[in-house]
Enzyme design. Structure first.
Site, mmCIF file in Angstrom:
data_model
loop_
_atom_site.group_PDB
_atom_site.id
_atom_site.type_symbol
_atom_site.label_atom_id
_atom_site.label_comp_id
_atom_site.label_asym_id
_atom_site.label_seq_id
_atom_site.Cartn_x
_atom_site.Cartn_y
_atom_site.Cartn_z
ATOM 1 N N TYR A 62 26.699 17.158 -8.126
ATOM 2 C CA TYR A 62 26.157 17.732 -9.368
ATOM 3 C C TYR A 62 24.976 16.894 -9.862
ATOM 4 O O TYR A 62 23.927 17.441 -10.221
ATOM 5 C CB TYR A 62 27.254 17.797 -10.438
ATOM 6 C CG TYR A 62 26.764 18.314 -11.787
ATOM 7 C CD1 TYR A 62 26.507 19.669 -11.975
ATOM 8 C CD2 TYR A 62 26.573 17.455 -12.872
ATOM 9 C CE1 TYR A 62 26.054 20.144 -13.202
ATOM 10 C CE2 TYR A 62 26.129 17.926 -14.092
ATOM 11 C CZ TYR A 62 25.877 19.263 -14.263
ATOM 12 O OH TYR A 62 25.425 19.741 -15.483
ATOM 13 N N ILE B 167 26.216 26.673 -23.722
ATOM 14 C CA ILE B 167 24.830 26.413 -24.121
ATOM 15 C C ILE B 167 24.006 27.702 -24.074
ATOM 16 O O ILE B 167 23.208 27.983 -24.977
ATOM 17 C CB ILE B 167 24.204 25.333 -23.201
ATOM 18 C CG1 ILE B 167 24.913 23.986 -23.393
ATOM 19 C CG2 ILE B 167 22.711 25.191 -23.478
ATOM 20 C CD1 ILE B 167 24.536 22.919 -22.365
ATOM 21 N N LYS C 136 21.025 18.134 -10.338
ATOM 22 C CA LYS C 136 20.283 18.095 -11.610
ATOM 23 C C LYS C 136 19.056 17.182 -11.504
ATOM 24 O O LYS C 136 18.054 17.413 -12.185
ATOM 25 C CB LYS C 136 21.217 17.662 -12.746
ATOM 26 C CG LYS C 136 22.239 18.737 -13.105
ATOM 27 C CD LYS C 136 21.563 20.010 -13.631
ATOM 28 C CE LYS C 136 22.544 21.114 -13.963
ATOM 29 N NZ LYS C 136 21.920 22.310 -14.535
#
Ligand code: NAD
Length: 259
Positions: free
Chosen positions: A155, A17, A159
């Site tokens: 994770y 990304i 986030k």
């Protein structure tokens, strides 16, 4: 061109990304600092931009190391005369069953995904405040930050913290005309997802490639996400078109959340 005359730092710019955002920002006229822990990949992306007549520079950085981050900002200012945009894209993740998640796993994900984001935002904001011409910060969250998952606890939590930090940092910097927004991508076809696919396959007893294929089938727009899909939103949030937008987290996921 939407970012003409702007200077942008993209952390984790050497892959996936981040690379997609670097290439697109350069096409939109920005001078791009490709900042990555992996020097070779950062240099490769910077070369790609320069070969297409864009302006770019590779910087080696570990986003968790404040001195290195200070050097990254100072290099951007020295080479390109200032700093207008920071993209906090560097991130790490792994599929680990809850009962097997170690303290080291937890600290690693939160260190890079959250502490690194804080350090980079602080050092970039100090520069933007000193310049007194506003700025833009774009944070990479994830659909994983919208809900928990049994195989992705640490994770997902990191986030979710990014989505929350995005709000606090936006409020703290609003008086300086620094807009702070996040993007929550879905399943993006990057080297990170190649690894995630393998990890899911092992844990679920599936063939390699099967997790990606199966999870993609349920995306309403019917295809896996590409870095370019994220880059379009990252251009918008870094451009003047987003001058009156702050504190938001934009889902760019083909409609995957909350369906
Ligand atoms: N791929 C997906 O499906 C997806 C979905 C949602 C969110 N995201 C988020 O988007 C971002 C980019 O993901 P990607 O899929 O392109 O990953 P990737 O693994 O392809 O690229 C991540 C880059 O970050 C760099 N990096 C890692 N730790 C670093 C550190 N401490 N300092 C500096 N650079 C570091 C790596 O060297 C790598 O070049 C991450 O924050 C990730 O959590 C990805």
């Amino acid at each position: 061109m939407k970012l003409e005359g702007k200077t942008a730092i993209v952390t984790g710019g050497g892959s996936g990304i981040g690379r997609g955002i670097c290439l697109r920002y350069a096409r939109e006229g920005a001078s791009v600092v490709v900042a990555d822990l992996d020097t070779a990949s950062a240099e490769k992306v910077a070369e790609e931009i320069k070969n297409a007549d864009g302006k770019a520079l590779a910087v080696t950085v570990d986003v968790t190391d404040r001195e290195g981050v200070k050097n990254m900002v100072a290099t951007a200012v020295k080479e390109f005369g200032g700093l207008d945009i920071l993209v906090n894209n560097a991130g790490v993740g792994k599929i680990i069953p809850f009962l097997e998640t170690t303290e080291a796993d937890f600290d690693f994900f939160f260190g890079v995904n959250c502490k690194g984001l804080m350090i980079c935002s602080q050092e970039a904001a100090k520069q933007m405040i000193a310049q007194n011409r506003g700025g833009k910060i774009v944070n990479l969250a994830s659909q994983a930050g919208r809900r928990g998952e049994s195989l992705v606890m640490a994770y997902c939590a990191s986030k979710a913290a990014v989505i929350n930090m995005n709000q606090s940092i936006a409020l703290a910097l609003a008086e300086h005309k620094i807009n702070v927004n996040a993007i929550a991508p879905g399943i993006v076809d990057t080297p990170l997802w190649v690894e995630i696919d393998k990890q899911f396959a092992k844990l679920l007893g599936w063939e390699i490639g099967e997790p990606k294929r199966k999870f993609t089938e349920s995306i309403p727009l019917g295809r896996i996400e590409q870095p370019e899909d994220v880059a379009g939103a990252a251009v918008f949030l870094a451009s003047e078109d987003a001058d009156y937008i702050t504190q938001q987290c934009l889902n760019v996921d083909g409609g995957n959340w909350p369906s």
